[in-house]
Design a protein around this motif. Sequence first.
Motif, short mmCIF file in Angstrom:
data_model
loop_
_atom_site.label_atom_id
_atom_site.label_comp_id
_atom_site.label_asym_id
_atom_site.label_seq_id
_atom_site.Cartn_x
_atom_site.Cartn_y
_atom_site.Cartn_z
N ALA A 253 0.83 -1.21 0.00
CA ALA A 253 0.00 0.00 0.00
C ALA A 253 0.86 1.25 0.00
O ALA A 253 0.59 2.23 -0.73
N ALA A 254 1.94 1.24 0.78
CA ALA A 254 2.84 2.41 0.85
C ALA A 254 3.56 2.61 -0.47
O ALA A 254 3.72 3.75 -0.94
N LEU A 255 3.99 1.53 -1.09
CA LEU A 255 4.71 1.62 -2.37
C LEU A 255 3.80 2.17 -3.46
O LEU A 255 4.19 3.06 -4.23
N LEU A 256 2.58 1.65 -3.55
CA LEU A 256 1.66 2.13 -4.59
C LEU A 256 1.29 3.59 -4.38
O LEU A 256 1.21 4.36 -5.34
N ALA A 257 1.10 3.98 -3.12
CA ALA A 257 0.77 5.38 -2.84
C ALA A 257 1.93 6.29 -3.21
O ALA A 257 1.72 7.39 -3.77
N ALA A 258 3.16 5.85 -2.96
CA ALA A 258 4.33 6.66 -3.32
C ALA A 258 4.44 6.80 -4.85
O ALA A 258 4.80 7.87 -5.36
N ALA A 259 4.12 5.74 -5.58
CA ALA A 259 4.18 5.80 -7.03
C ALA A 259 3.15 6.77 -7.59
O ALA A 259 3.43 7.50 -8.55
N VAL A 260 1.98 6.79 -7.00
CA VAL A 260 0.95 7.74 -7.43
C VAL A 260 1.42 9.18 -7.16
O VAL A 260 1.25 10.07 -8.00
N ARG A 261 2.03 9.40 -6.01
CA ARG A 261 2.58 10.74 -5.71
C ARG A 261 3.65 11.12 -6.72
O ARG A 261 3.74 12.28 -7.15
N ALA A 262 4.46 10.16 -7.11
CA ALA A 262 5.52 10.43 -8.09
C ALA A 262 4.93 10.89 -9.41
O ALA A 262 5.40 11.87 -10.01
N GLY A 263 3.89 10.20 -9.87
CA GLY A 263 3.26 10.59 -11.13
C GLY A 263 2.58 11.94 -11.03
O GLY A 263 2.70 12.79 -11.93
N ALA A 264 1.88 12.16 -9.93
CA ALA A 264 1.17 13.43 -9.75
C ALA A 264 2.15 14.60 -9.69
O ALA A 264 1.83 15.71 -10.14
N ALA A 265 3.35 14.38 -9.16
CA ALA A 265 4.33 15.46 -9.00
C ALA A 265 4.76 16.05 -10.32
O ALA A 265 5.21 17.21 -10.37
N VAL A 266 4.66 15.28 -11.41
CA VAL A 266 5.07 15.79 -12.72
C VAL A 266 3.89 15.87 -13.68
O VAL A 266 4.07 15.97 -14.89
N GLY A 267 2.66 15.85 -13.15
CA GLY A 267 1.48 15.94 -14.00
C GLY A 267 1.42 14.84 -15.04
O GLY A 267 1.11 15.08 -16.20
N TYR A 268 1.69 13.62 -14.62
CA TYR A 268 1.89 12.52 -15.55
C TYR A 268 0.60 12.10 -16.25
O TYR A 268 -0.45 11.98 -15.63
N ARG A 269 0.71 11.86 -17.57
CA ARG A 269 -0.38 11.32 -18.37
C ARG A 269 0.14 10.10 -19.11
O ARG A 269 1.30 10.05 -19.50
N ASN A 270 -0.72 9.14 -19.34
CA ASN A 270 -0.41 7.91 -20.06
C ASN A 270 0.32 6.91 -19.16
O ASN A 270 0.39 7.08 -17.96
N ALA A 271 0.87 5.85 -19.78
CA ALA A 271 1.47 4.77 -19.00
C ALA A 271 2.90 5.10 -18.61
O ALA A 271 3.66 5.69 -19.39
N GLY A 272 3.29 4.69 -17.41
CA GLY A 272 4.65 4.89 -16.95
C GLY A 272 4.94 3.92 -15.82
O GLY A 272 4.03 3.27 -15.29
N THR A 273 6.20 3.84 -15.44
CA THR A 273 6.60 2.90 -14.40
C THR A 273 7.52 3.59 -13.41
O THR A 273 8.51 4.21 -13.81
N VAL A 274 7.19 3.48 -12.14
CA VAL A 274 8.03 4.01 -11.07
C VAL A 274 8.85 2.84 -10.53
O VAL A 274 8.30 1.90 -9.93
#
Length: 455
Positions: A253-274
């Motif tokens: 749960a902590a890892l997935l939440a951190a990955a979502v924060r990572a994407g949100a921090a750069v306004g991410y769109r489309n597929a990506g991998t943290v």
Amino acid sequence: MIESLLVANRGEIARRIIRTARQLGVRTIAVHSEADVDLPFVTEADEAVCVGPANPAQSYRNPAAILDAARSTGAAAIHPGYGFLSENADFARTVAASGLVWVGPGADAIAAMGDKINARNLMAAAGVPVAAGTADPAATVDAALEAAAAIGYPLMVKAAAGGGGMGMAVAADEAALRTEYDKVRAFAERMFGDGSVLIERYFPRVRHIEVQILGLADGRVVALGERECSVQRRNQKLAEESPSPALTPDLRAALLAAAVRAGAAVGYRNAGTVECLFVPDAAGAAGGEFFFLEMNTRLQVEHPVTELVYGVDLVAEQLRVASGLAPGFDPDALAPRGHAIELRVNAEDPKRFLPGPGVISAWTEPAGEGVRVDSGYALGTTVTPFYDSLLAKLIVHGADRAEALARARAAVAGFEVAGPKCNLPFFAELLNNPEFVGGDYDTGIVARMRAPQPK
């Protein structure tokens, strides 16, 4: 939905994208080099254009040739796949400036995450855990030594602009740091045109775990579980699985939440991998800690394991996001089912993993419940020395890890490849290796499997 799509890639990923695009009613255009004219992806597209000779710099990595092909065929969009131009921010900008749809994240996000030091700093600011390391490039060996004094040995010396496991070395002491710093800097300047070097804490026993994220057209970022990617040779992946056998529910749960924060921090769109490093607790203890490693701003080679566990076609979702459409699944009802394993079937020997191209004289793909093969070649085609050695991806799914392992063993036994070298015997060995079967393995597993045995 976009009406036509140029696939700026080759082999299995080109076939994979073309298959989904055609299911969605999207006209497909393949680009190919002179060396790849007879490969399946060329004939499976609605239209194909030769963009240059075998040398990737003159074909698949040639932005002008790709854009000329898009214009001449009336393509509405470009999907870059992985590798080649997929994480080239300048190319993404040029595509958009040309009035075409770029099927991937925006150029600003690609640029922000393409530099490892900049990415580390952005992630730290967003509350994503990062390992101890330099916040600025180590411009000289003296600067690297000063950083080492603060961080402590052993250290990882990295090309800040690198990727794909390239441009990295471990330094156990000051003498090694002096040597490896110069090597990595020279390699980075030669390969990436940027000699910036990052100094970071090195963990001798570590697992490589990544999270699949998807930035939706409405601005939300969602996580579609994690993938365990610790089976590697030369820092490059050979096998992946989902979910990771290393994570407790709380850590997941902590890892997935951190990955979502990572994407949100750069306004991410489309597929990506943290991508993250996971440092397990002492042997026998459940738990550990994770640190941000890098972000791959594209579709990953190993995306099929996520597709099988979550029942989501990631290429279809990429096209939906690029078209400004809502997702084809309910982001609030994502739930994993079962276990999936992917094995990268390469044209390389199973002992030293050295490439061995050739004409394919036998090719039989396994089939059966829970078995999927994404291949780039077929009987009679030629594996050339110009590109990555990946022949196919063998992916299996089961109700649990034990069933997935059993199906993987049967599938490997039923996969026949002759002509070029092939690493299938390695996977037969891996799938019976006690470490791997038990799930308690790390990135050193392949080295241990290949270490000289005492006589």
